[in-house]
Design an enzyme around this catalytic site. Sequence first.
Site, PDB file in Angstrom:
ATOM      1  N   TYR A 469       0.811  -1.232   0.000  1.00 53.08           N
ATOM      2  CA  TYR A 469       0.000   0.000   0.000  1.00 53.08           C
ATOM      3  C   TYR A 469       0.839   1.275   0.000  1.00 53.08           C
ATOM      4  O   TYR A 469       0.370   2.330   0.421  1.00 53.08           O
ATOM      5  CB  TYR A 469      -0.978   0.019   1.183  1.00 53.08           C
ATOM      6  N   HIS A 470       2.065   1.184  -0.498  1.00 46.65           N
ATOM      7  CA  HIS A 470       2.958   2.351  -0.508  1.00 46.65           C
ATOM      8  C   HIS A 470       3.255   2.804  -1.932  1.00 46.65           C
ATOM      9  O   HIS A 470       4.363   3.241  -2.237  1.00 46.65           O
ATOM     10  CB  HIS A 470       4.260   2.031   0.235  1.00 46.65           C
ATOM     11  N   TYR A 471       2.272   2.709  -2.817  1.00 42.99           N
ATOM     12  CA  TYR A 471       2.474   3.097  -4.213  1.00 42.99           C
ATOM     13  C   TYR A 471       2.733   4.609  -4.306  1.00 42.99           C
ATOM     14  O   TYR A 471       2.258   5.402  -3.492  1.00 42.99           O
ATOM     15  CB  TYR A 471       1.279   2.672  -5.068  1.00 42.99           C
TER      16      TYR A 471
END
Length: 531
Positions: A469-471
């Site tokens: 979830y760190h795009y």
Amino acid sequence: MEAIKFQNTVHHDRILIVFIFLFVDLSLCSPSQTQGELPYMTSDVKEVAGNSFDYIVVGGGTAGCPLAATLSEKFSVLLIERGGSPYGNPWVMEKRYYGFSLIQTDEFSSVAQDFKSGDGVRNCRGRVLGGSSAINGGFYSRASEDFIDQVGWDKELVKDAYTWVESKIVSIPELTPWQTVVEFGLLEAGILPYNGYSLEHIEGTKIGGSIFDVWGIRHTSADLLKAASPKNIVVVLNATVKNIIFEGNGNATEMTVKGIRFIKSDGTTDQTYEAYLNQPKNCTSNGDVILSAGALGSPQILLSSGIGHREHFKKFNIPHVLNLKGVGKKMKDNPSIAVFVDTNPQNRLPDPPQVSGIAKDLKFIIEGGIIPTGFNATRMPIAAKIAFPVSEGELKLSSTDPRQNPSVKFNYLADENDLDDCANMVHLLERVAKSESIAFYLGVKPQNNLMTSTDGQRKFCKANVRTYYHYHGGCTVGSVVDNDYKVYGVKGLRVVDGSTFLESPGTNPMATLLMLGRYQGVKILREREHV
């Protein structure tokens, strides 16, 4: 035998540390209460339609809230957020419901919005005041010194901005039993040294900060709006920006931003509304529209406004404003692998990460938690990510409806270097997940059947890659914005969020995005002082 001997030493030391920690005054572990009340908020778009402001911040997320609060110290600010308020929502505000917001989503109103990348990997984005700081695990950890050097930020101002955030919303966590066990597992796997509690991004095993306080209440970036000047800021909720309004003489190099066009987020009407930037007379420096809509939202708004590669707009009949080819490019998401250490779903209390293992020159990040998979079921994953992936993808419009997700593909593990790194990461991940500490906690026999084949590890990576979830990316510095986060070729337009990053800083980007909002706000105030 050496690992077992070391583990025993670590257990004795940590038992003493935990024993001492239990007698610490918990009031010392929580942030000071932010002075002031929350600013005026409304979901009635007609209250701001047609009005003008010195600054318009699009996106009340992790970076947008501290940015708007800071700018309001001296200027009028409109903060426009596509989602609603986090306050009063237990799924957002209470730690015991961590993860529940991710398992019940809908098309237009849920606080988390699902999307699936072109790689087939499920992902999500925040759709609530506070952004992803309202739906994540709350783990707070700064960027590395190398990252700050690479981006060329003012180190003193960075330190001041981090401190400003931390004094208001960051706490020292009290480790849960499961987090203590994860900590033991990381140390047993050789992720050293043990750094105790630290906000710095350094090699080894550490306890990070948390935006959950000791009473289990989440403090999102929205809490930073309490530091705003209430007379200078208006927060509009449940309003989605459709595009940017320009004025100019037809020459793209002289294009100037006039304001924004937006709609209600609930889809009840197609009517559009407008808000504008103030145009003060006899002033050489006006305000800006600042996009802080995230790594999906900000490039989506630029593309919807006709800024991007010329070929992209023919399909959607969008007037082309500026041929800025970097918009939507260099999209990256850190490849992640997660393994469940429990054999079956249980009904445990959700438990966000409080401990992190940072290994191989900061390249591998490993954490564990307890996540809900249903309203009466949880699982216990240990997850790892690659911090500096080479593979990158692209974001494109999928619709002219701004409430719909754009299409994005990250091309996970497409580069052989990433695949090799993933294979090495899986070996370390297995050592943590199959450690004696975790086995003892779960009441099972330790397993020594680690994968030894590199080919097998590579296949495992390809079959099981997921998101952390760190795009980031899509409006990167040097391609879309300059070092002041101003969009090339357009006057009065900036981007301040994770879409500008070439890599995700720290164990996760939340702390640095919070800092960046404050940092850029202070820089803009200082710039205006000297005009």
